[in-house]
Design an enzyme around this catalytic site. Structure first.
Site, PDB file in Angstrom:
ATOM      1  N   HIS A   1       0.830  -1.201   0.000  1.00 46.49           N
ATOM      2  CA  HIS A   1       0.000   0.000   0.000  1.00 46.49           C
ATOM      3  C   HIS A   1       0.871   1.260   0.000  1.00 46.49           C
ATOM      4  CE1 HIS A   1      -3.836  -2.092   1.708  1.00 46.49           C
ATOM      5  NE2 HIS A   1      -3.339  -2.699   0.634  1.00 46.49           N
ATOM      6  N   GLU A  25       0.757   3.934   1.840  1.00 42.51           N
ATOM      7  CA  GLU A  25       1.191   4.333   3.180  1.00 42.51           C
ATOM      8  C   GLU A  25       2.376   3.472   3.633  1.00 42.51           C
ATOM      9  OE1 GLU A  25      -1.842   3.455   2.038  1.00 42.51           O
ATOM     10  OE2 GLU A  25      -3.332   3.846   3.586  1.00 42.51           O
ATOM     11  N   CYS A  55      -6.333   1.439   5.262  1.00 38.48           N
ATOM     12  CA  CYS A  55      -6.908   0.173   5.723  1.00 38.48           C
ATOM     13  C   CYS A  55      -6.454  -0.041   7.168  1.00 38.48           C
ATOM     14  CB  CYS A  55      -6.444  -0.977   4.826  1.00 38.48           C
ATOM     15  SG  CYS A  55      -4.697  -1.414   5.019  1.00 38.48           S
ATOM     16  N   CYS A  75      -2.576  -0.578   7.522  1.00 41.14           N
ATOM     17  CA  CYS A  75      -1.848   0.682   7.360  1.00 41.14           C
ATOM     18  C   CYS A  75      -2.073   1.600   8.559  1.00 41.14           C
ATOM     19  CB  CYS A  75      -2.254   1.373   6.062  1.00 41.14           C
ATOM     20  SG  CYS A  75      -1.596   0.547   4.588  1.00 41.14           S
TER      21      CYS A  75
END
Length: 160
Positions: free
Chosen positions: A83, A85, A111, A114
């Site tokens: 991801h 992040e 999410c 993260c």
């Protein structure tokens, strides 16, 4: 004396626009997400979603989930993509930037995984643009319990 309006974008607008440009580098064939981490109005790190370093790009078939016809929300255990992040936090670590007290700007709300990484990295504020709907209540409660400020980006009014 008349005060002159500053024609420059606000800091929020500046960093969020950069996050959207970063998202354009995403190699994920399903979704493009970008993240920018800043502290004291200085960019420390940026990241976008896609396959890990050295792995064939998602759009080239590097991620089995994206290469297949798996419906949205299913087969997440097959996904190799990192991801935005996660990549931004890893890039900061790779280049030796401490994130304590920083702000992360993300084109999509984080999410749960993260969110946990953001908390443990020392980031103190999360500014997001679009909504990722999974685990929203849990994420909000976890950020609040951790003292992390979470807010949705407010787009400036259209200039005419």
């Amino acid at each position: 004396m008349r005060k002159i309006k500053d024609p420059r974008p606000s800091w929020d607008e500046y960093f969020m626009e950069i996050a959207h440009v970063v998202a354009k580098r995403s190699n994920c064939s399903r979704r493009h997400v970008g993240a920018v981490i800043e502290k004291h109005n200085h960019i420390l790190s940026a990241g976008y979603n896609g396959t890990p370093r050295g792995v064939k790009n998602c759009f080239e078939g590097g991620c089995p989930r994206c290469a297949g016809k798996t419906p949205s929300g299913a087969g997440l255990d097959e996904c190799l993509c990192v991801h935005a992040e996660q990549n931004a936090i890893c890039q900061a670590a790779f280049f030796g930037h401490a994130l304590e007290g920083a702000t992360i700007y993300i084109t999509l709300s984080p999410c749960l995984t993260c969110a946990k990484l953001i908390i443990n990295s020392g980031i103190k504020e999360v500014v997001y643009d679009g909504d990722y709907t999974a685990f929203v209540d849990t994420i909000k409660k976890t950020f609040k319990a951790s003292g992390i400020r979470l807010r949705q980006y407010k787009h400036p009014k259209t200039k005419k």
